[in-house]
Design a protein around this motif. Structure first.
Motif, PDB file in Angstrom:
ATOM      1  N   TYR A 146       1.355  -0.263   0.745  1.00  0.00           N
ATOM      2  CA  TYR A 146       1.456  -0.676   2.150  1.00  0.00           C
ATOM      3  C   TYR A 146       0.541   0.184   3.024  1.00  0.00           C
ATOM      4  N   GLN A 193      -2.967  -0.981   2.615  1.00  0.00           N
ATOM      5  CA  GLN A 193      -3.198  -2.276   3.258  1.00  0.00           C
ATOM      6  C   GLN A 193      -3.247  -2.183   4.778  1.00  0.00           C
ATOM      7  N   THR A 194      -2.557  -1.201   5.344  1.00  0.00           N
ATOM      8  CA  THR A 194      -2.388  -1.193   6.796  1.00  0.00           C
ATOM      9  C   THR A 194      -2.997   0.004   7.522  1.00  0.00           C
ATOM     10  N   LYS A 250       6.987  -4.062   4.814  1.00  0.00           N
ATOM     11  CA  LYS A 250       7.048  -2.614   4.986  1.00  0.00           C
ATOM     12  C   LYS A 250       8.219  -2.052   4.186  1.00  0.00           C
ATOM     13  N   TYR A 303       9.265   3.853   4.245  1.00  0.00           N
ATOM     14  CA  TYR A 303       7.830   4.088   4.437  1.00  0.00           C
ATOM     15  C   TYR A 303       7.557   5.283   5.336  1.00  0.00           C
ATOM     16  N   ARG A 332       5.366   1.459  -3.620  1.00  0.00           N
ATOM     17  CA  ARG A 332       5.203   0.353  -2.659  1.00  0.00           C
ATOM     18  C   ARG A 332       4.644   0.880  -1.333  1.00  0.00           C
ATOM     19  N   SER A 333       5.076   2.062  -0.958  1.00  0.00           N
ATOM     20  CA  SER A 333       4.587   2.653   0.295  1.00  0.00           C
ATOM     21  C   SER A 333       3.110   3.004   0.199  1.00  0.00           C
ATOM     22  N   THR A 381      -0.683  -8.341   2.712  1.00  0.00           N
ATOM     23  CA  THR A 381       0.149  -7.204   3.080  1.00  0.00           C
ATOM     24  C   THR A 381       1.596  -7.456   2.706  1.00  0.00           C
TER      25      THR A 381
END
Length: 537
Positions: free
Chosen positions: A349, A352-353, A228, A232, A345-346, A225
């Protein structure tokens, strides 16, 4: 080096620039080509995107040198990678078995093959490649370019390049404003083009989304991960009016029906690479996002070679629509690029989350950003994937009604007497900075008219990327990999032909004898100018 004088100056080393340099060099010209990123190859390498090609690409519809590129990629894998016996024997070997294309390779392999294609001319001194350099000034005398000054991306070192012909092969038509060449941006008005899909008023800042692509794999039990991203929460809450869902979701508009659809996402499916269907006539291929632009299918390789498939993320989730990256003040353009990178990138993320999984859980922490695949530190592609450019005011502008299937039907696309190549793809426009949804128009196999490569006024400046004489709409099918290569190759050969005949590009188009001789030269070099009779498109 402070100054370099050659026959042909090419600014931009994407697919069009590389094809132009290759054609001009093999024709005997001295050539200088610049590229602002660390890799030549543009959308196939520094932007990371596997090729978007016609369904008949294995049989016809591309130039001989583009076929050599494709064959070279496959040969590179066969020489250097531990393929399974089945994969090695697969004539139309697809390394990634992606559903978007019959050939989905890793960017570094495409780069290696293009470098090899140019190597003999670089070694002989006929071709000079300057990296990473970008244009900063153009010296113009009336309707001719005398020189282009380029600056090193990092050091600022400047070099002045002088050539008898100058080619703008940049991704956004950077030489056009610097040289005062007439150009258009964004959406033209219907009153100007007559296009059925055009708006009533021109929208010069309404352009297709850009995307920062990235490569990733998935390691079971791992946690990769990323931190953040700063914005985001903004992207997580983004819900475009036409999307039908939050943009950070597995839901998006279907490109052809505009209905909100849910895409599957299954890392490392136990699929048979040879069973993947890569045919744009049947489907865009993005119903399963993992397979869609997969660039390494682990089942193609000896067990243990890859811990995971590698997939290239170029999905609707990444489409950045908040503003254009040219046609606005430079500071604003830079901010839009930074925002586009932040969105990408968001997306990672979120996957991943928070991304919902079929088992009812959330997040895939085993998704691993593969910065080694893209050749960067931050893991994103070196360059944004750019779908639209400044476009020259051309001797001939290609319009929707030239090739739209709804308009042309079984008659097929317009035949151009000055054809210098062929191409095929649906008119594929992504969501735009003006708030448009996808625009997807069925097209007929089409030709590339020489008139679309000739500026109305400038005499020795030629385009070789997405900056030719298309409209916002027809750019949507002329912007793809093999077509850009064809354009660049035709332009390189045109410059050599004109210098050899002591004539001009405009004269070649206007003189039936010269045009016929030039077209004969093109076909002798393996360039197709007409489509065979094809059906089912």
């Amino acid at each position: 080096m402070k100054e370099l004088k050659v026959d042909l100056v090419i600014i931009g080393g994407g697919l069009g620039g590389v094809a132009c340099a290759l054609a001009a060099s093999r024709s005997g010209l001295t050539v200088a080509m610049t590229e602002e990123y660390d890799w030549i190859g543009g959308q196939l390498t520094s932007q990371g995107v596997p090729p978007d090609e016609a369904s008949w690409v294995e049989q016809f519809g591309i130039t001989a040198s583009y076929r050599a590129l494709r064959d070279g990629i496959r040969d590179y894998y066969r020489r250097n990678y531990p393929l399974t016996p089945t994969a090695r024997a697969w004539r139309e070997f697809n390394p990634g078995a992606g559903s978007v294309s019959r050939l989905c390779p890793e960017p570094r392999v495409s780069l290696a093959v293009m470098e090899a294609m140019l190597a003999p001319y670089r070694s002989s001194g006929r071709l000079t490649v300057l990296q990473p350099f970008k244009p900063v000034a153009v010296d113009v005398d009336g309707d001719r370019v005398r020189a282009v000054t380029v600056a090193h991306r990092d050091s600022g070192q400047q070099i002045t390049l002088t050539g008898r012909y100058v080619v703008d092969a940049t991704e956004t038509g950077d030489l056009l404003p610097l040289s005062g060449t007439e150009f258009v941006t964004g959406f033209e008005a219907q009153s100007e083009t007559g296009e059925p899909t055009a708006p009533s008023k021109a929208q010069p800042l309404n352009m297709q989304a850009v995307s920062y692509c990235f490569a990733m794999d998935h390691i079971d039990g791992g946690d990769y991960t990323i931190d953040k991203p700063n914005n985001y929460e903004k992207w997580r809450a983004l819900r475009p009016s036409f999307w039908g869902a939050n943009q950070l979701s597995w839901q998006s508009p279907h490109a052809r029906t505009l209905e909100t659809v849910t895409s599957a996402f299954t890392p490392n499916p136990d699929d048979d690479p040879m069973a993947v269907i890569s045919d744009q006539r049947l489907t865009p291929g993005d119903d399963d996002l993992w397979i869609y632009r997969r660039i390494a299918a682990r089942r193609n390789f000896v067990p243990g070679t890859y811990d995971s498939d590698i997939t290239l993320v170029n999905w609707p989730l990444l489409d950045y629509c908040e503003g254009p990256i040219f046609g606005v003040p430079e500071e604003e353009a830079r901010q839009h690029l930074a925002n586009a990178a932040d969105l990408s990138r968001s997306v990672l993320y979120w996957m991943q989350t928070e991304a919902p999984r079929p088992d009812g859980g959330v997040g895939y922490p085993g998704l691993r950003l593969r910065s080694d695949v893209t050749g960067t530190i931050d893991g994103l592609a070196q360059a944004p994937y750019i779908r639209e450019s400044r476009r020259i005011r051309a001797e001939y502008t290609i319009v929707e009604q030239d090739l739209s299937y709804a308009v042309r039907g079984e008659r097929g696309a317009v035949h151009y007497g000055d054809s210098v190549g062929v191409g095929m793809y649906r008119i594929d426009l992504h969501p735009s900075t003006g708030g448009d949804n996808f625009i997807d128009v069925a097209s007929c196999p089409f030709e590339i008219p020489l008139g679309a490569l000739l500026p109305q006024r400038m005499q020795n400046l030629l385009p070789a990327c997405k900056n030719i004489g298309t409209t916002h709409i027809t750019n949507g099918c002329y912007r793809l990999h093999p077509i850009e290569w064809n354009i660049g190759e035709a332009v390189g050969m045109l410059a050599a032909f004109c210098l050899g005949k002591a004539t001009t590009p405009h004269a070649v188009r206007d003189d039936a004898g010269l045009l016929s001789e030039f077209q004969t030269l093109l076909t002798s070099q393996g360039m197709e100018l007409r489509w065979p009779d094809v059906v089912g498109y």
